[in-house]
Design a protein around this motif. Structure first.
Motif, mmCIF file in Angstrom:
data_model
loop_
_atom_site.group_PDB
_atom_site.id
_atom_site.type_symbol
_atom_site.label_atom_id
_atom_site.label_comp_id
_atom_site.label_asym_id
_atom_site.label_seq_id
_atom_site.Cartn_x
_atom_site.Cartn_y
_atom_site.Cartn_z
ATOM 1 N N VAL A 316 12.978 73.913 33.243
ATOM 2 C CA VAL A 316 12.660 72.954 32.191
ATOM 3 C C VAL A 316 13.696 73.032 31.059
ATOM 4 O O VAL A 316 14.213 72.003 30.589
ATOM 5 C CB VAL A 316 11.237 73.198 31.641
ATOM 6 C CG1 VAL A 316 11.016 72.429 30.338
ATOM 7 C CG2 VAL A 316 10.193 72.792 32.666
ATOM 8 N N LEU A 317 14.020 74.244 30.615
ATOM 9 C CA LEU A 317 15.011 74.381 29.544
ATOM 10 C C LEU A 317 16.384 73.897 29.992
ATOM 11 O O LEU A 317 17.111 73.262 29.229
ATOM 12 C CB LEU A 317 15.086 75.838 29.074
ATOM 13 C CG LEU A 317 14.203 76.178 27.868
ATOM 14 C CD1 LEU A 317 12.729 76.079 28.222
ATOM 15 C CD2 LEU A 317 14.536 77.565 27.338
ATOM 16 N N CYS A 320 16.377 70.134 29.928
ATOM 17 C CA CYS A 320 16.305 69.563 28.583
ATOM 18 C C CYS A 320 17.634 69.672 27.847
ATOM 19 O O CYS A 320 17.982 68.780 27.057
ATOM 20 C CB CYS A 320 15.207 70.249 27.786
ATOM 21 S SG CYS A 320 13.535 69.771 28.309
ATOM 22 N N GLU A 324 19.628 66.770 25.894
ATOM 23 C CA GLU A 324 19.747 66.932 24.445
ATOM 24 C C GLU A 324 21.184 66.903 23.951
ATOM 25 O O GLU A 324 21.451 66.542 22.791
ATOM 26 C CB GLU A 324 19.085 68.255 24.038
ATOM 27 C CG GLU A 324 19.072 68.537 22.542
ATOM 28 C CD GLU A 324 20.353 69.176 22.027
ATOM 29 O OE1 GLU A 324 20.617 69.050 20.820
ATOM 30 O OE2 GLU A 324 21.092 69.782 22.838
ATOM 31 N N ALA A 343 14.394 65.402 32.631
ATOM 32 C CA ALA A 343 14.072 65.838 31.269
ATOM 33 C C ALA A 343 13.315 64.775 30.495
ATOM 34 O O ALA A 343 12.509 65.108 29.611
ATOM 35 C CB ALA A 343 15.356 66.211 30.531
ATOM 36 N N ILE A 346 9.584 65.084 30.194
ATOM 37 C CA ILE A 346 9.068 66.278 29.529
ATOM 38 C C ILE A 346 8.897 65.980 28.045
ATOM 39 O O ILE A 346 9.860 65.626 27.360
ATOM 40 C CB ILE A 346 10.035 67.467 29.721
ATOM 41 C CG1 ILE A 346 10.209 67.766 31.219
ATOM 42 C CG2 ILE A 346 9.530 68.691 28.973
ATOM 43 C CD1 ILE A 346 11.334 68.731 31.513
ATOM 44 N N SER A 348 7.656 67.142 24.036
ATOM 45 C CA SER A 348 7.932 68.323 23.215
ATOM 46 C C SER A 348 6.934 69.441 23.463
ATOM 47 O O SER A 348 7.292 70.627 23.446
ATOM 48 C CB SER A 348 7.937 67.938 21.732
ATOM 49 O OG SER A 348 6.687 67.374 21.356
ATOM 50 N N TYR A 351 7.954 71.294 26.570
ATOM 51 C CA TYR A 351 9.120 72.137 26.294
ATOM 52 C C TYR A 351 8.704 73.423 25.582
ATOM 53 O O TYR A 351 9.121 74.519 25.967
ATOM 54 C CB TYR A 351 10.132 71.361 25.452
ATOM 55 C CG TYR A 351 11.310 72.204 25.041
ATOM 56 C CD1 TYR A 351 12.397 72.377 25.890
ATOM 57 C CD2 TYR A 351 11.330 72.858 23.801
ATOM 58 C CE1 TYR A 351 13.473 73.166 25.519
ATOM 59 C CE2 TYR A 351 12.400 73.653 23.426
ATOM 60 C CZ TYR A 351 13.474 73.802 24.286
ATOM 61 O OH TYR A 351 14.532 74.599 23.928
#
Length: 486
Positions: A316-317, A320, A324, A343, A346, A348, A351
């Motif tokens: 997930v990170l 993202c 981002e 992403a 997903i 906030s 996250y």
């Protein structure tokens, strides 16, 4: 000494020869630039060669050495490469994106400033996977980076260009970064020493770090001592950093000379839910176990915590940060477009839950490691892959392949522990194999000292890839540009 021997000389030995005026910074820089011009087209290690800047810097340092030879910085005149994720003022910083090749950095990254303060000569920017997201270095629009030990194989990623350059003798030291094995993996692939530093050891100033503490800058060297010396250069707190550690005492380099007490070492040959590591990588573990026991340490096999709870939040990170970073969707390669799209599903809350879950898993990992001074792990689950091996696969399959290859690395990005990749030998294809030494939090000194013992018992830095060792017809010997004293 011929130019090949000079190019592969340990960085600390080069620094000593410069201080004694047996070689000059300009001579050394010219040797490396000649090699880059000759070998890089086939290797794809550098995306930007800073020839004019490097020569001007080396000339100034040579003049300084003649007029003011005292009180020189630790690696004065020694060459280094910088990964193309880290800005160098006045030089393009493309992040592996062809459309960004005209994007000129307006300031140095903090670690680049540290390299300059140490007196190093920056030769250029080295190739990275696009946005540093993949464990091989094949960004669209650029030649793929190749492994100097066997050009059919990858040097890894995302610090693959720096590892290829160092292993081929196209610089004396390389800087890399590691958000999930991106420095240790290339060290494994290219037969080098690569350290993911502890969280807070090296500043991400002035820009900051987007991966919630997962990523770390670090050094790549051909020897343990060179790697420790570059870690000393890069380390340090910058005002405002979200994480920080005190400077070591003694320095990491000086700490290599401190006697090492017998260590308790846990070793791992299986990672669930992935399974058994490849026999070639498992054999590297067993051989290293024998060596550490011969050195007077104790080793016992341990069962590492199941990684199932780590994979999902880590992914997930990873997804993202691709979304981002602010790069237009249209310029992204296939895999990064897919991660970008994932992403967007997903929110906030998801996250933040992923970050919290990673922190819980990290706590379990650190607690598991506490009884041991060092954990001996594979670097990757199986040997090096060929260039383009996964190019034709669908993105979900590439993601599965990546997870199943690099699985031993991300746990220590999550936990923030220091982890060091060292070479142990070669696989049947003539490509390096290695192992990973993991320390307790902030305990780089322990794993560096153990690695130095292993290096002394079974030296590796004398080995050179045939691709990089044929001397050019006009550069059989080096010429002294500064006369010896007296």
């Amino acid at each position: 000494m011929n130019s090949v021997d000079l190019a592969f000389l340990p960085a600390l030995e080069q620094a000593r020869l410069i201080r004694s005026k047996e070689i000059s910074p300009l001579e050394l820089t010219e040797v490396y630039l000649e090699r880059i011009g000759r070998l890089n087209p086939a290797l794809g290690a550098y995306v930007t060669v800073m020839a004019d800047q490097a020569l001007a810097d080396a000339r100034a340092k040579t003049e300084h050495l003649v007029s003011n030879p005292d009180d020189l910085p630790p690696l004065f005149g020694v060459t280094v490469s910088v990964k193309d994720l880290n800005p160098v003022e006045g030089v393009a910083c493309a992040y592996g994106i062809k459309a960004a090749c005209d994007r000129i950095a307006d300031q140095d990254d903090y670690i680049v400033s540290k390299l300059r303060q140490a007196g190093m000569v920056i030769l250029g920017k080295t190739a990275t996977s696009q946005l540093g997201s993949l464990p091989y270095t094949e960004p669209p629009g650029f030649p793929p980076a190749r492994n100097p030990w066997n050009l059919d194989y990858t040097p890894g990623g995302s610090s693959g260009g720096g590892a290829a350059a160092l292993a081929a003798g196209l610089c004396a030291l390389s800087q890399g970064s590691d958000g999930g094995g991106s420095l240790r993996g290339p060290a494994f692939c290219c037969g080098l020493v690569g350290l993911k530093a502890s969280r807070g050891r090296i500043s991400f100033s002035p820009v900051g770090e987007r991966l919630s503490g997962l990523a770390a800058n670090g050094p790549l060297g051909r020897t343990v001592a060179d790697t420790a010396a570059l870690l000393d250069v890069l380390s340090g707190y910058e005002v405002g950093d979200p994480y920080w550690l005190p400077d070591p005492d003694p320095s990491f380099l000086d700490g290599l000379h401190t006697p090492l007490k017998p260590l308790r070492i846990g070793y791992v040959t299986r990672l669930d839910p992935i399974g058994e590591i490849h026999p070639v990588c498992r054999q590297a573990i067993y051989e290293t176990v024998q060596k550490v026991e011969d050195l007077g340490h104790t080793a016992e096999e341990v069962s590492f915590p199941n990684l199932a709870d780590l994979i999902e939040p880590f992914t997930v990170l990873w997804e993202c940060v691709i979304a981002e970073v602010g790069v237009p969707f249209v310029v992204l390669e296939k895999m990064n477009r897919w991660l970008y799209w994932r992403a967007w599903r997903i929110n906030s809350g998801a996250y933040l839950r992923a970050v919290a879950k990673l922190q819980r898993v990290a706590r379990q990992i650190v607690q598991f490691c506490q009884p041991y001074d060092v954990l001996l792990m594979p670097v990757y689950m199986h040997p090096v892959i060929k260039v383009g091996a996964w190019k034709g696969l669908r993105s979900p399959k590439i993601l599965d392949n990546v997870i199943n290859w690099v699985a031993p690395c991300p746990p220590f990005n999550a936990s923030g522990q220091p982890a060091l990749a060292i070479p142990t030998g070669f696989d049947p294809n003539g490509v390096p194999v290695g192992v990973q030494l993991v320390g307790r939090p902030a305990a780089e000194a322990t794993i560096l000292a153990l690695a130095a013992q292993l290096e002394q018992a079974s030296p590796w830095s004398h080995q050179r890839p045939a691709f990089a060792t044929d001397p050019p017809p006009t550069s059989d010997t080096t010429k002294l540009l500064i006369p010896k004293p007296g």
